[in-house]
Design a protein around this motif. Structure first.
Motif, PDB file in Angstrom:
ATOM      1  N   MET A   1       0.819  -1.214   0.000  1.00  0.00           N
ATOM      2  CA  MET A   1       0.000   0.000   0.000  1.00  0.00           C
ATOM      3  C   MET A   1       0.841   1.247   0.000  1.00  0.00           C
ATOM      4  N   GLY A   2       2.102   1.132   0.404  1.00  0.00           N
ATOM      5  CA  GLY A   2       2.920   2.320   0.544  1.00  0.00           C
ATOM      6  C   GLY A   2       2.650   3.075   1.826  1.00  0.00           C
ATOM      7  N   LEU A   3       2.323   2.343   2.899  1.00  0.00           N
ATOM      8  CA  LEU A   3       1.972   2.989   4.166  1.00  0.00           C
ATOM      9  C   LEU A   3       3.186   2.971   5.085  1.00  0.00           C
ATOM     10  N   GLU A   4       3.504   4.135   5.670  1.00  0.00           N
ATOM     11  CA  GLU A   4       4.659   4.212   6.564  1.00  0.00           C
ATOM     12  C   GLU A   4       4.208   4.037   7.998  1.00  0.00           C
ATOM     13  N   VAL A   5       4.933   3.205   8.716  1.00  0.00           N
ATOM     14  CA  VAL A   5       4.554   2.959  10.105  1.00  0.00           C
ATOM     15  C   VAL A   5       5.307   3.943  10.995  1.00  0.00           C
ATOM     16  N   PRO A   6       4.643   4.639  11.917  1.00  0.00           N
ATOM     17  CA  PRO A   6       5.361   5.579  12.778  1.00  0.00           C
ATOM     18  C   PRO A   6       6.362   4.868  13.673  1.00  0.00           C
ATOM     19  N   GLU A   7       7.371   5.654  14.105  1.00  0.00           N
ATOM     20  CA  GLU A   7       8.497   5.041  14.803  1.00  0.00           C
ATOM     21  C   GLU A   7       8.120   4.385  16.107  1.00  0.00           C
ATOM     22  N   ARG A   8       7.249   5.024  16.852  1.00  0.00           N
ATOM     23  CA  ARG A   8       6.884   4.451  18.145  1.00  0.00           C
ATOM     24  C   ARG A   8       6.194   3.115  17.953  1.00  0.00           C
ATOM     25  N   ALA A   9       5.378   3.024  16.903  1.00  0.00           N
ATOM     26  CA  ALA A   9       4.705   1.748  16.645  1.00  0.00           C
ATOM     27  C   ALA A   9       5.713   0.663  16.288  1.00  0.00           C
ATOM     28  N   GLN A  10       6.773   1.041  15.558  1.00  0.00           N
ATOM     29  CA  GLN A  10       7.787   0.044  15.223  1.00  0.00           C
ATOM     30  C   GLN A  10       8.488  -0.459  16.475  1.00  0.00           C
ATOM     31  N   TYR A  11       8.773   0.461  17.396  1.00  0.00           N
ATOM     32  CA  TYR A  11       9.416   0.029  18.632  1.00  0.00           C
ATOM     33  C   TYR A  11       8.490  -0.887  19.427  1.00  0.00           C
ATOM     34  N   VAL A  12       7.199  -0.540  19.479  1.00  0.00           N
ATOM     35  CA  VAL A  12       6.270  -1.382  20.246  1.00  0.00           C
ATOM     36  C   VAL A  12       6.186  -2.756  19.598  1.00  0.00           C
TER      37      VAL A  12
ATOM     38  N   PRO B   1      -3.516  -1.873  -4.019  1.00  0.00           N
ATOM     39  CA  PRO B   1      -3.366  -1.867  -5.480  1.00  0.00           C
ATOM     40  C   PRO B   1      -2.675  -3.127  -5.976  1.00  0.00           C
ATOM     41  N   GLN B   2      -2.753  -3.326  -7.273  1.00  0.00           N
ATOM     42  CA  GLN B   2      -2.235  -4.547  -7.872  1.00  0.00           C
ATOM     43  C   GLN B   2      -0.744  -4.679  -7.629  1.00  0.00           C
ATOM     44  N   GLY B   3      -0.288  -5.851  -7.284  1.00  0.00           N
ATOM     45  CA  GLY B   3       1.131  -6.010  -7.035  1.00  0.00           C
ATOM     46  C   GLY B   3       1.399  -7.349  -6.384  1.00  0.00           C
ATOM     47  N   GLU B   4       2.664  -7.628  -6.215  1.00  0.00           N
ATOM     48  CA  GLU B   4       3.069  -8.905  -5.657  1.00  0.00           C
ATOM     49  C   GLU B   4       4.247  -8.638  -4.737  1.00  0.00           C
ATOM     50  N   ILE B   5       4.255  -9.244  -3.578  1.00  0.00           N
ATOM     51  CA  ILE B   5       5.349  -8.985  -2.645  1.00  0.00           C
ATOM     52  C   ILE B   5       5.546 -10.203  -1.768  1.00  0.00           C
ATOM     53  N   TYR B   6       6.777 -10.421  -1.365  1.00  0.00           N
ATOM     54  CA  TYR B   6       7.067 -11.461  -0.384  1.00  0.00           C
ATOM     55  C   TYR B   6       7.897 -10.832   0.717  1.00  0.00           C
TER      56      TYR B   6
END
Lengths: 194, 397
Positions: free
Chosen positions: B105-116, B326-331
């Motif tokens: 999706m291209g969504l950025e996760v905020p830093e505090r959430a990454q630490y949690v 959106p359309q795409g493929e990811i691993y």
């Protein structure tokens, strides 16, 4: 017991990885969208290409398939342009030094759904091929023991094919179709200090 | 033969009889109901006396059809479903999936959430390895570590439950971050919604208990002669075979390959902390046990560093209410306590994925069994199965 140093190794660039291996094996296509390196190869050279790649990428992650089909019994059909009916068989292999990883993918037609087995190259392909065979109906030529892995004996049909319905959905409408309402203050989420 | 006592002659003649017994191989079924097979795993073993000639694992008793179910569920619904694959490490299963969906999706996760997310993942790793430390010596006959390890594991479970609401199935990740915790007054607007008060301090205190229990179990088990007899030199997996079969996680590291996805992939900010990857030497059961023990200590150290340096900020990025990718493929792959767990999402622009392939760690770890268990003694099977530390939910998906 030894321990490794704690510096993170330089991460390989997926686009460079895809290009390098695509030219090494003369693939028919490659891509690296969303940092996922992928090369497309013809079915005839499937085993040979994996033998070449095994020296560089010895870690076998998985082998599976995708059923590209316009008429689907569950979920939504693929959006966009009309897709051609085919199975796409893919493996993912990587190395254990730098973390270079690659998806190797090929396409097989539905009326001739066979592909040679990779058991001679990667021993781990055994179980993955058994699962793909029972889920999609793909035949792996040369596999010594292509019996069912997950499904009970006597199960008919291939569940992961798009034409295989989920009976519980056909029998009664599913209440989970509606997304749950968000909490009212989702827009104002602010965190305090530690 | 005159002059020889007849009884001696009788013994003498008996010892001339050759003892060629006719033997047959026996097919032994370590059935799906068995205390040491970690769930419903069935092993059909052809044994010659006590030595296994050929073994065939039969799996699929817990197959729940995740990949088919995922085709009819929206992404937030799959996040709730995915907890249940490797039920011992509930939170860690979600990480790779939400990261994959967020990247598509291209969504950025905020830093505090990454630490949690990082703190909770490491707590889950400690909890999973403590369960290993409690059950593995028990299978070999040592009953005391069970109590010690589970006591500290309960403290961690309480902490996880306090913040997420669930012990085994936290369902805490959301696309864009983590769930803003249910604190007091969550139905009011403009209320600061963050981690519950005291969570971070209590976690820090619990880590001291984790170090202590590791040392206690070390003192009881690691130098124990009986334990060493049953695990050293047993179940050796050479590194190249491990890679060929896709064995990952502490099993691969026990065989001398220093490969840890937390160092290689960048799904969470592990490279901000100072920690090391324990590697084994011989690839036997003992090395795998020691690697897991040491990983607990390293995870506790990471958690302490993360708590000391956690930034403030939002716990979740703004995401649309109806999520269409959106359309795409990811691993994307992550380091689950059991090994490499990855999700291959093929999206065609709808609310549900077109195809979700789940790469679960224990499935590949177990696929080496027909090769590994050839020629081992029956009691060693138990030692080897325990040291691979698999969960049947992970194997069967």
């Amino acid at each position: 017991m030894t321990e490794s140093p704690s510096e993170a190794p330089a991460r390989p660039d997926p686009a460079a990885v895809a290009e390098h291996f695509a030219s090494l094996v003369e693939a028919t296509g490659h891509s690296a969208a969303h940092a996922t390196a992928k090369i497309i190869v013809p079915r005839e050279r499937w085993v040979e290409i994996h033998e070449v790649l095994q020296e560089h990428l010895p870690f076998f992650s998985y082998l599976s398939a995708i059923d590209w089909s316009c008429e689907v019994a569950v979920g939504d059909p693929p959006g966009g342009d009309e897709v051609s009916e085919r199975y796409e068989v893919m493996t993912r292999i990587s190395d254990v030094d730098e973390g270079k990883a690659l998806i190797v993918s090929t396409e097989i037609p539905k009326d001739d759904a066979t592909i040679p087995t990779l058991i001679g190259v990667y021993g781990g392909a055994d179980w993955h091929e058994r699962e793909t065979a029972e889920m999609f109906g793909i035949d792996f030529e040369g596999h010594p023991n292509l019996v069912k892995l997950y499904l009970p004996d006597g199960f008919q049909g291939h569940p992961l094919q798009k034409s295989f319905p989920l009976l519980s959905r056909d029998l009664k409408p599913w209440p989970g179709d509606v997304d749950v309402e968000d909490m009212p203050s989702t827009g104002n989420v602010e965190g305090g200090g530690a | 033969m005159t002059g020889i006592d007849p009884r001696v002659a009788m013994f003498h003649s008996e010892t001339q009889v050759s003892v060629e017994l006719q033997t047959e191989d026996m097919t032994l079924n370590l059935g799906p109901q068995h205390p040491s097979t970690h769930g419903v795993l069935r092993l059909i073993a052809k044994v010659d006396g006590e030595r296994v000639e050929e073994i065939e694992p039969v799996i699929g008793y817990m197959h729940r059809g995740y990949e088919k179910l995922a085709e009819v569920r929206t992404y937030p619904q799959i996040t709730a479903l995915v907890n249940r694959i490797d039920w011992v490490s509930g939170f860690a299963n979600e990480i790779a999936f939400v990261t994959a969906a967020e990247r598509l999706m291209g969504l950025e996760v905020p830093e505090r959430a990454q630490y949690v997310r990082l703190i909770l993942t490491e707590m889950t790793r400690i909890s999973s390895h403590l369960l290993f430390l409690s059950s593995y010596p028990l299978e070999l006959g040592a009953a005391t570590p069970l109590m010690f390890a589970l006591r500290d594991r309960e403290r961690i479970m309480d902490l996880i439950e306090g913040v997420t609401g669930g012990r085994f199935h936290p369902n805490f990740n959301r696309l864009g971050g983590v769930k803003p915790a249910a604190g007091g007054g969550s139905t009011q607007k403009k209320v600061v919604q963050d981690l519950p008060a005291g969570f971070l301090e209590d976690t820090r205190v619990a880590m001291a208990g984790v170090y202590k229990v590791c040392d206690e179990i070390d003192g009881l088990i690691t130098g124990n002669e009986i334990f060493a007899e049953r695990t050293k030199g047993i179940g050796v997996i050479p590194a190249d075979k491990a890679m060929e079969y896709g064995v990952s996680g502490p099993n691969l590291r026990g065989s001398g390959v220093g490969f840890d996805l937390r160092k290689v992939e960048d799904y969470l900010p592990y490279d901000l902390f100072d920690w090391q990857v324990p590697i084994g030497i011989d690839g036997d059961c003992f090395d795998r046990y020691v690697v897991r023990m040491e990983e607990i200590r390293q995870s506790a150290s990471i958690i302490e560093q993360a708590i000391d340096s956690i930034p403030s900020g939002p716990l979740r990025a703004k995401a649309p209410r109806i999520i269409k990718i959106p359309q795409g493929e990811i691993y994307v792959r992550a380091e689950n306590p059991k090994g490499e767990m990855g999700y291959h999402i093929v999206s065609e622009g709808g609310r549900e994925p077109y195809r979700l392939k789940i790469r679960s760690a224990s499935y590949s770890n177990l696929s080496i069994l027909p090769w590994l268990l050839e020629g081992v003694l029956l009691p060693d099977i138990i030692a080897i199965l325990g040291s691979l530390d698999f969960v049947l939910g992970d194997v069967d998906r």
